[in-house]
Design a protein around this motif. Structure first.
Motif, PDB file in Angstrom:
ATOM      1  N   THR A   4      -0.080   1.162   6.551  1.00 38.15           N
ATOM      2  CA  THR A   4      -1.323   0.449   6.839  1.00 38.15           C
ATOM      3  C   THR A   4      -0.960  -0.835   7.582  1.00 38.15           C
ATOM      4  N   GLU A  15       2.919   4.372  -1.563  1.00 41.18           N
ATOM      5  CA  GLU A  15       2.861   5.187  -2.792  1.00 41.18           C
ATOM      6  C   GLU A  15       4.206   5.136  -3.512  1.00 41.18           C
ATOM      7  N   THR A  26       0.049  -4.069   7.620  1.00 39.74           N
ATOM      8  CA  THR A  26       0.581  -4.921   6.550  1.00 39.74           C
ATOM      9  C   THR A  26       0.805  -6.333   7.062  1.00 39.74           C
ATOM     10  N   HIS A  39       0.808  -1.218   0.000  1.00 42.32           N
ATOM     11  CA  HIS A  39       0.000   0.000   0.000  1.00 42.32           C
ATOM     12  C   HIS A  39       0.843   1.270   0.000  1.00 42.32           C
ATOM     13  N   THR A  81       3.706   6.863   2.494  1.00 38.75           N
ATOM     14  CA  THR A  81       2.421   6.211   2.731  1.00 38.75           C
ATOM     15  C   THR A  81       1.334   6.822   1.852  1.00 38.75           C
ATOM     16  N   TYR A  82       0.155   6.201   1.888  1.00 45.93           N
ATOM     17  CA  TYR A  82      -0.975   6.711   1.101  1.00 45.93           C
ATOM     18  C   TYR A  82      -1.408   8.099   1.596  1.00 45.93           C
TER      19      TYR A  82
END
Length: 635
Positions: free
Chosen positions: A265, A53, A267, A51, A99-100
């Motif tokens: 997230t 980026e 994981t 997840h 991260t996202y």
């Protein structure tokens, strides 16, 4: 058209197998590996961050510059890779993950083979492809070894506190290489068959004893390099000593550089906090429903056993994995799809894990620390068992320690606490354990659990150890308890070896040493451990006198052993024991010897049974049984 992958790179097959949870050597592809790309030497980095980026590798080789070495995303699993030329063995690195949410987080490599010495948290480049081994004979024998019929007496050791290094620059730690020699000499002399090492996989906090792991594929740098660790395993093997590691697939810490919320997230952990967190321990629980997470753990177990030649894993906190409500209050856990409290995914994980480990490595051991009555922990997966080789007998340990704490006057009312374990002794393949958990957190050392003062304390401990050694099941004792350590164990100091200047402590050490050698020498004490034919009570009901007598049988019935254990300070001058045959009974172990702290009173070495009923048997012989006396007879 996509260029063909080089041998060291993550390919489609790697991703497919990893996604299925069956890439058992994924540690050879993920992580950081020294490779040659044409004429260029460097390191190939690969990390699973589904997840993220973006991911880049940062380290002392690029000034920790986030933009210097961006990684390429490989679909469909979200594995990021990069080849960085010129990077040397020993370099420090981390993965910088965007991260996202657009945040940058810095993570140690989950598959790193070495780590920075704490308090540093970076991973370290290590080349472990060419470790030096000369234990081929041991490994060949291991493949044919059957733990059911062989002696296993385990010395549980925490390297950092077994002995402390006097040189200030060593932080008190002996290296793996120094430990190899010192520990081998001691273990061989004492007569143990195996060592079980606590806290080998890298961890940040000394006080966790190694049970909060951040580097699952890295031997802790506290004691040296991966090569040093391999040297220690090899040296122990060359001296015919097996090596078991503590292994922690139940949970991991929240440390910022570790596995928790690895790509921003959940994981590696369950996303639902009711499944993904241990409230009591403040740790995260692995998500056993994700193939990639199961693969991480199974490959890790194989890594230690196959790459580092380790002979077995003691799997920590198995019960916490099996029960969804372990250590949780109502509202803190979610039931399974059938409404029960069993973690169905963890059950399947164990069956897969043990089938693969033991299927690929005959003679290796998978040992469950499981504290409940969960059925078939050592049963075959085909029969709906979990597939472990052995299980810690926590029930026996609890009953034994509670009985031993009692004043001898009150033991007659608790006699069945020492016999109860025989009602379930063959339901699993057991190890009798007196582990580190029993000598910390105000539970007292083994000696200080004993009632009385002076002679009584030491004598109680010795008769307790003799009973344990005679009882069916493999054996484990934590370091320091073999010479009656007075203080509880602390990871911050070495064992109290100075106690061996006192004859009472030397006497306990000699007593336990001779028990270990008696155990290894006599097949009756181990080869029928898992069979009803191996054990027979002579008198299990002598509660009034608190005396236990039993026989251990060998397969051929040629060399059996009769045990008599007196758990009171009262001498029995006219003690008579019933026996199965009108034979001679040779005294092979006598607790009243001077070297064990006894009186040294001379007594016959051979006793002839006569036709006189006792203990419901037609034959018997008399023996002067001392206070807290132990006598073992061969017949």
């Amino acid at each position: 058209m996509e260029r063909p992958k080089k041998a060291y790179e993550i390919g489609e097959l790697d991703q497919y197998l990893f996604g299925q949870g069956n890439h058992y050597e994924i540690y050879k592809k993920l992580g950081a590996h020294v490779v040659k790309d044409g004429r260029r030497e460097g390191v190939y980095f690969a990390v699973w961050a589904p997840h993220a980026e973006n991911v880049s590798v940062v380290g002392d080789f690029n000034g920790w510059d986030v933009k210097a070495n961006p990684m390429e995303r490989n679909e469909p699993l979200g594995i990021y890779t990069a080849f960085v030329p010129g990077v040397q063995t020993g370099s420090l690195y981390k993965f910088c993950i965007e991260t996202y949410k657009g945040e940058l987080i810095y993570k140690a490599d989950p598959y790193a083979n070495s780590a920075e010495m704490r308090p540093g948290t970076a991973s370290r480049i290590a080349d472990i492809l060419n470790l030096k081994w000369s234990d081929a004979k041991w490994m060949e024998k291991r493949a044919e070894w059957d733990h059911h019929t062989q002696p296993i007496s385990i010395y549980e050791v925490h390297i950092g506190s077994w002995k402390r290094h006097p040189e200030p620059d060593k932080e008190g730690f002996y290296s793996y290489r120094e430990m190899a020699h010192a520990l081998t000499d001691y273990v061989k002399e004492m007569g143990y068959t195996h060592v079980e090492l606590m806290g080998i996989a890298e961890y940040p906090f000394d006080g966790s004893w190694g049970y909060q792991v951040t580097g699952y594929f890295a031997p802790t740098s506290r004691y040296g390099s991966p090569q040093d660790f391999a040297y220690m395993v090899n040296y122990l093997h060359k001296n015919k000593i097996g090596v078991i590691l503590d292994w922690v697939p139940a949970h991991f810490p929240r440390d910022a550089h570790g596995l928790a919320d690895f790509d921003g997230t959940p994981t590696y952990e369950y996303a639902d906090p009711r499944k993904g967190e241990h409230p009591d321990w403040g740790t995260k629980i692995f998500d056993y429903s994700k193939n990639e997470v199961k693969n991480f753990l199974i490959a890790n177990a194989l890594f230690w056993i196959e790459h580092y030649h380790v002979d077995g894993l003691r799997v920590d906190a198995v019960a916490s994995m099996l029960y969804l409500d372990y250590g949780k209050q109502d509202g803190q856990w979610a039931p399974n799809k059938y409404g029960g409290n069993e973690n169905l995914e963890a059950i399947e994980f164990f069956k897969h894990l043990n089938s693969v480990i033991l299927g690929r490595n005959p003679g290796a051991l998978m040992i469950a620390e499981e504290s409940t009555a969960w059925p078939k922990v050592t049963g075959r997966p085909e029969d709906d068992g979990l597939g472990f080789s052995l299980k810690w007998n926590m029930g026996w340990m609890h009953d034994f320690t509670e009985y031993m704490k009692l004043d001898p006057y009150f033991r007659k009312g608790h006699h069945n606490q020492m016999t109860f374990a025989m009602t379930y002794a063959y339901s699993e393949n057991y190890v009798l354990v007196l582990s580190h958990d029993e000598v910390v957190h105000l539970k007292c050392s083994m000696l200080n659990k004993m009632p009385g003062v002076g002679f009584d304390k030491f004598a109680n401990l010795k008769v307790g150890y003799a009973f344990m050694m005679g009882h069916p099941g493999k054996k484990l004792l934590f370091m320091g308890q073999e010479f009656a350590q007075l203080r509880e164990w602390s990871e911050a100091r070495e064992l109290d070896w100075f106690l061996l200047a006192e004859k009472e402590h030397v006497a306990v050490q000699e007593f336990y040493k001779d028990l270990l050698h008696l155990y290894k020498r006599n097949k009756a004490m181990y080869e029928l451990d898992t069979s009803y034919e191996g054990f027979e009570w002579v008198n299990a009901d002598d509660g009034y006198r608190s005396i236990y007598s039993f026989i251990r049988h060998s397969k051929d019935n040629k060399k059996n052993l009769l045990f008599v254990c007196n758990f009171t300070p009262i001498e029995r001058e006219d003690y008579r024991v019933g026996v199965p045959r009108r034979k001679q009974y040779k005294l092979v172990f006598n607790s009243d010897e001077v070297k064990y702290g006894g009186t040294g009173e001379e007594r016959p070495l051979v006793y002839r049974a006569v036709k006189k009923e006792c203990d419901g048997r037609p034959y018997s012989f008399g023996y002067k049984l001392p206070p807290y006396g132990v006598a073992v007879f061969e017949f």
